[in-house]
Write an enzyme that holds these catalytic residues in place. Sequence first.
Site, short mmCIF file in Angstrom:
data_model
loop_
_atom_site.label_atom_id
_atom_site.label_comp_id
_atom_site.label_asym_id
_atom_site.label_seq_id
_atom_site.Cartn_x
_atom_site.Cartn_y
_atom_site.Cartn_z
N HIS A 30 -89.07 -66.61 -0.20
CA HIS A 30 -89.94 -67.59 -0.89
C HIS A 30 -90.34 -68.66 0.12
CE1 HIS A 30 -91.19 -69.54 -4.84
NE2 HIS A 30 -91.58 -70.38 -3.89
N ASP A 151 -100.86 -65.37 -3.49
CA ASP A 151 -100.46 -66.26 -4.57
C ASP A 151 -101.68 -66.87 -5.24
OD1 ASP A 151 -98.15 -67.09 -5.87
OD2 ASP A 151 -98.08 -69.02 -4.83
N GLY A 185 -98.15 -73.04 -8.74
CA GLY A 185 -98.88 -74.09 -9.44
C GLY A 185 -98.06 -74.73 -10.55
N HIS A 212 -93.47 -67.72 -9.78
CA HIS A 212 -92.74 -68.98 -9.89
C HIS A 212 -92.45 -69.16 -11.38
CE1 HIS A 212 -94.45 -69.71 -5.92
NE2 HIS A 212 -93.81 -70.85 -5.81
N GLU A 215 -89.45 -73.63 -13.01
CA GLU A 215 -89.30 -74.68 -12.00
C GLU A 215 -89.46 -76.06 -12.66
OE1 GLU A 215 -92.40 -74.61 -9.03
OE2 GLU A 215 -91.27 -75.82 -7.61
N ASP A 292 -89.08 -72.45 0.78
CA ASP A 292 -90.29 -72.78 0.01
C ASP A 292 -91.40 -73.39 0.88
OD1 ASP A 292 -91.90 -72.89 -2.22
OD2 ASP A 292 -90.78 -74.43 -3.28
N1 HPA Z 1 -94.17 -74.27 -6.96
C1 HPA Z 1 -95.41 -74.31 -7.45
N2 HPA Z 1 -96.47 -74.30 -6.67
C2 HPA Z 1 -96.29 -74.25 -5.35
C3 HPA Z 1 -95.03 -74.22 -4.79
C4 HPA Z 1 -93.91 -74.20 -5.64
O1 HPA Z 1 -92.76 -74.10 -5.19
N3 HPA Z 1 -95.16 -74.19 -3.45
C5 HPA Z 1 -96.48 -74.19 -3.22
N4 HPA Z 1 -97.18 -74.24 -4.37
ZN ZN Z 2 -93.02 -71.91 -4.03
#
Ligand code: HPA
Ligand code: ZN
Length: 355
Positions: A30, A151, A185, A212, A215, A292
Amino acid sequence: MHARPHSPSPATDDAALAQWVRGLPKAELHLHLEGTVAPETLVSLSRRNDEEPLTLDAAQSLYRYTDFTGFLLAFKAITERLRTPEDYEEITYAMMRGLRAAGVAHAEVYVSVGVVYYWRRIEFEPLFAGMERGRMRGEHDFGVSVLWIFDAVRHFGPEEAARVFRKAAEMQALHSSIVGIGVGGDERRTGAEPFRDLYAEARQAGLHLTAHAGETVGPEGIWSAINIGAERLGHALSAERDDELIEVLAQKQIPLEICITSNVRTGCCVKVEDHPVRNYFDRGLMVTLNSDDPALFGSDLAEEYLLASRVFGFTAEHLRELAGNSVEASLLPPARKLQLLRQIEQYPDFEDRAR
Ligand code: HPA
Ligand code: ZN
């Protein structure tokens, strides 16, 4: 990986452990290409591209944020400064140098094709050609392999995601380095359901599915990602609140792309000690550690492993197991997986090295 006895106490010798961790072969699953770009690099790209180049101060100010929304805006601001195929070549090559320094043997890297299409309306193929040149030079010079995941940005909606995923399907026929799709996002603005048909279509096209999930929202975000067929979950921070979900994740061994520093820096997890990574590991979930957006979070994969040891008491043998997980959960062909797993298994014990 499971045959080794776990040492009873966390490794404590910081400098020696850091060296051991950097040498431990591992995979990063990731990682956002744009999130690896340092402010200094943006300045150097800008000198090439702009009549009035970005100052270092101005570049650094793009990286400041105080919450998750601010983080997304910072990520977008950085991405918008990446303009030419040469820019993408340079950042890919620099990323691979950084991976090498962290002991990463293989990385699966998100590229925000959604931002390119939605905000900039420019063709992606030439930029991708630059990425591929960087990747091949990087593989040669640093011995690190990279696969790409396209993505989409969920809050730009399914139409934009359709463009991203169909582009991935179309380009995969020409480039075997493209292996999957995902959505990032703002989950607070949409769950995964609107993308169900597009995920099915991407799978049909032979792409792997990541998302994702959980989160910034509760377990419902993770359920919906699983329900539309996501094979790997980014963050899954809120799974901890749902025992039934934990059961399913454990039983199906769905790989979790855990990003501890990211969650703390974006404010998704208030205190690092509250992060569920150890809880997940102890409950038998398929945990992997990841960085990340290292340039935005001031970390790298080796630092994430060290953090796991320092804050959560993971022993060196636990870290070896996490490295094994990262390879098992990767999208590499079985023969390459076996080769890396063997390297991880044969890597010296931490105690032996320290003596
Ligand atoms: N989360 C959501 N959007 C993102 C992330 C993430 O970790 N990294 C880059 N864009
Ligand atoms: Zn990410």
